[in-house]
Design a protein around this motif. Structure first.
Motif, short mmCIF file in Angstrom:
data_model
loop_
_atom_site.label_atom_id
_atom_site.label_comp_id
_atom_site.label_asym_id
_atom_site.label_seq_id
_atom_site.Cartn_x
_atom_site.Cartn_y
_atom_site.Cartn_z
N ARG A 187 26.34 -21.60 13.13
CA ARG A 187 25.72 -20.37 12.63
C ARG A 187 26.25 -19.15 13.38
NH1 ARG A 187 19.79 -18.65 14.31
NH2 ARG A 187 21.04 -18.46 16.21
N ASN A 188 26.33 -19.24 14.66
CA ASN A 188 26.82 -18.11 15.45
C ASN A 188 28.27 -17.78 15.11
OD1 ASN A 188 24.34 -17.92 16.72
ND2 ASN A 188 24.97 -19.20 18.48
N GLU A 189 29.06 -18.83 14.86
CA GLU A 189 30.46 -18.61 14.51
C GLU A 189 30.58 -17.93 13.15
OE1 GLU A 189 34.62 -21.18 14.02
OE2 GLU A 189 32.76 -22.15 14.68
N LEU A 190 29.76 -18.36 12.16
CA LEU A 190 29.79 -17.75 10.83
C LEU A 190 29.33 -16.29 10.89
CD1 LEU A 190 28.44 -20.71 8.65
CD2 LEU A 190 30.77 -19.81 8.72
N ARG A 191 28.34 -16.01 11.71
CA ARG A 191 27.90 -14.62 11.87
C ARG A 191 29.05 -13.73 12.33
NH1 ARG A 191 22.09 -14.87 15.04
NH2 ARG A 191 20.76 -15.36 13.22
N LEU A 192 29.81 -14.22 13.24
CA LEU A 192 30.94 -13.43 13.74
C LEU A 192 31.97 -13.19 12.66
CD1 LEU A 192 31.42 -15.09 17.27
CD2 LEU A 192 30.42 -12.86 16.76
N ARG A 193 32.23 -14.22 11.84
CA ARG A 193 33.23 -14.08 10.76
C ARG A 193 32.75 -13.08 9.71
NH1 ARG A 193 37.29 -17.65 10.27
NH2 ARG A 193 37.27 -17.45 8.00
N VAL A 194 31.44 -13.15 9.31
CA VAL A 194 30.90 -12.21 8.33
C VAL A 194 31.00 -10.78 8.86
CG1 VAL A 194 28.78 -11.45 7.18
CG2 VAL A 194 29.39 -13.87 7.19
#
Length: 556
Positions: free
Chosen positions: A258-265
């Motif tokens: 989740r934290n990784e996807l937040r960064l990508r978004v």
């Protein structure tokens, strides 16, 4: 100093006249008057067989082997038992190996203190006022005025000042004695308290040792223990613990994704926002325009109602490993006996009135069964319950405290038995420092502890010795005008030994010689031999009184 012949004759005439008048010859102390009272002849003091005429006294001719016929001239100044042998015609021994009968030329010094002057000083052309203030040793060509009145007055002033300093030093010494006595009483009280505390700690340690042994015995006597093994409850605890750990690991992975996807978004939104702001609307590219309109619709769209988000702190708390302070404390469940313990718990079948009475015996019996191999020892090696751990830590803490107190008692006993000098006066000085700057170094005396040499350049310190004992030795120093002298007589000497080793030499040591003074002060430091130092120190502690409890003397 040799005199002209005319002066010799005049001296002889004057001597004869003085003898006729009943006065003593020049240079004779009244204590030797009996040897010079005869008016008919003179007998050499140590050679009575040699008789001389009265006019041969002080005639500047050495006629007696002991020089007693020349008390007022330098004619017999050569007589010295330490000098090489020289022929001396007419003497008993035939050479100069003789002993003088008189200590020297006597100066009466009226108004001051009489003193002897070496015969070699007589008529040498120098006024020796420090010994002969009346100037009578110079009666030849050189004349010396009589200064005994002013010198005597100054001497008496200095003696009065010295007496006042002695009185002030004695006041300080008495104060130091009282302080030393109080310090000893405090040390004795502290030692007494330590002894009592040690007794209590020994009893406490014994009690805690017994409690630890009892806890260990109870731990040993448990038939089923630990790690969720055995019985339904144990199996359930083991499965639950494994499942919880799996779920925790999965949650940790999902949280990371989740934290990784937040960064990508966030990164993509930044790119599109910059693209929208910087693109050229006049550029006729339908694809670009469509992308910009799509991003505007995305930005204007109201976010859908989402379930309440869990704060990151709560997620991190769930991810934390289980233990006493977080999550589930599995150990509490693991240490519980399982549902089959009742089959082996003999006490459960006993009436409550007998249960407490037989508890210890049953525990001992269980331990014996385990040690005999009849029952299995299911305890985990290296593991211990909270109760056993607490009992062990309490016992070890008591052992450490008892060890510390025992070492303190030993140190206090050694300090009480240490030599602190007369009336234990140096107990009041222990730990204090006095120093003296000499050239490139500062020499320090740390009372009852150590002596050191400190460099003024790099401030490096060299240990010159550690205190060992107090001795007494005879001092033979000349008095100084400033009073900073060891003087003559027995003095206390503090031995500081086992200091830092010299280069290619022995360990350094320092002999600290003490003399009476109004204040603590290092007077001089010298190296009498390689790595052996002599430190001369003034202190009120050395102002011992005559007839005191330690045979003290007035040393100021």
């Amino acid at each position: 100093m040799q005199q002209p012949r005319s002066l010799l004759l005049l001296g002889a005439v004057c001597s004869a006249a003085a003898a006729a008048a009943g006065s003593l010859p020049r240079g004779v102390n009244p204590e030797f008057a009996s040897y010079y009272k005869s008016k008919s002849e003179f007998t050499c003091i140590t050679s009575p067989s040699i008789k001389l005429r009265p006019d041969q006294i002080n005639d500047n001719s050495c006629d007696c082997p002991d020089g007693s016929d020349e008390p007022g001239t330098a004619a017999c100044a050569f007589i010295d038992p330490l000098s090489p042998l020289q022929p001396l015609p007419g003497s008993v021994s035939g050479n100069t190996k003789a002993i003088r009968a008189l200590p020297g030329f006597w100066c009466a010094n009226a108004g001051h203190i009489g003193a002897y002057v070496p015969f070699s000083y007589v008529n040498d052309g120098v006024c020796d006022y420090e010994l002969c203030c009346d100037g009578t040793e110079e009666y030849g060509a050189k004349k010396c005025e009589n200064r005994c009145a002013e010198i005597g007055k100054e001497y008496r002033r200095q003696e009065e000042e010295k007496l006042r300093k002695l009185e002030r030093a004695q006041v300080k010494r008495q104060s130091m004695v009282r302080e030393a006595k109080e310090l000893r009483q405090k040390a004795e009280l502290h030692l007494s308290n330590l002894v009592e505390e040690i007794k209590q700690l020994e009893a406490k340690k014994e009690d805690l040792t017994q409690k630890h042994a009892a806890a260990a015995l109870a731990e040993k006597g448990r038939v089923v223990r630990g790690d969720g093994g055995g019985g339904k409850v144990g199996v359930l605890v083991g499965l639950a613990k494994t499942r919880v750990n799996e779920l925790r690991k999965a949650l940790e992975d999902v949280n990371g994704q989740r934290n990784e996807l937040r960064l990508r978004v966030d990164e993509l939104e930044t790119i599109l926002r910059k693209f929208k702001e910087e693109y050229n609307p006049n550029f006729n590219d339908e694809g670009v325009k469509a992308a910009v309109r799509a991003f505007e619709d995305y930005s204007a769209r109201e976010p859908a109602e989402n379930p309440e988000k869990m704060p990151d702190s709560e997620v991190y708390e769930i991810i934390q490993e289980d233990g006493e302070s977080s999550g589930v404390n599995w150990r509490e469940f693991e240490e519980q006996g399982d549902d089959t313990d009742i089959l082996y718990n003999f006490e459960a079948y006993l009436p409550s009135s007998l249960r407490n009475l037989l508890h210890d015996k049953l525990i001992s019996f269980r331990v014996w069964l385990i040690q005999s191999g009849i029952l299995a020892d299911n305890s985990t090696p290296g593991a211990e319950s909270h109760i056993l751990k607490a009992a062990r830590e309490a016992m070890e803490a008591a052992e450490r405290e008892l060890g510390d107190k025992t070492r303190s008692r030993t140190s206090e006993e050694e300090a009480l038995n240490k030599d602190y000098g007369p009336s234990e006066i140096f107990r009041a000085l222990k730990g204090r420092k006095v120093s003296l700057d000499v050239g490139e170094y500062t020499y320090e005396l740390n009372w009852m502890e150590s002596t050191s040499q400190v460099s003024k350049k790099d401030h490096g310190s060299t240990n010159m010795g550690n205190f060992v004992r107090i001795d007494r030795e005879m001092a033979d120093d000349e008095e100084r005008l400033d009073g900073k002298s060891l003087g003559k007589g027995e003095r206390m000497v503090m031995r500081y030994e086992n200091g830092q080793g010299c280069w290619n030499g022995p360990e350094r040591r320092t002999d600290v010689w003490l003399a009476c003074a109004e204040t603590d002060e290092v007077w001089r430091v010298s190296e009498s031999e390689k790595c052996v130092y002599k430190m001369e120190v003034g202190t009120p502690a050395a102002c011992e009184l005559v007839g005191g409890p330690q045979g003290d003397r007035d040393e100021l």
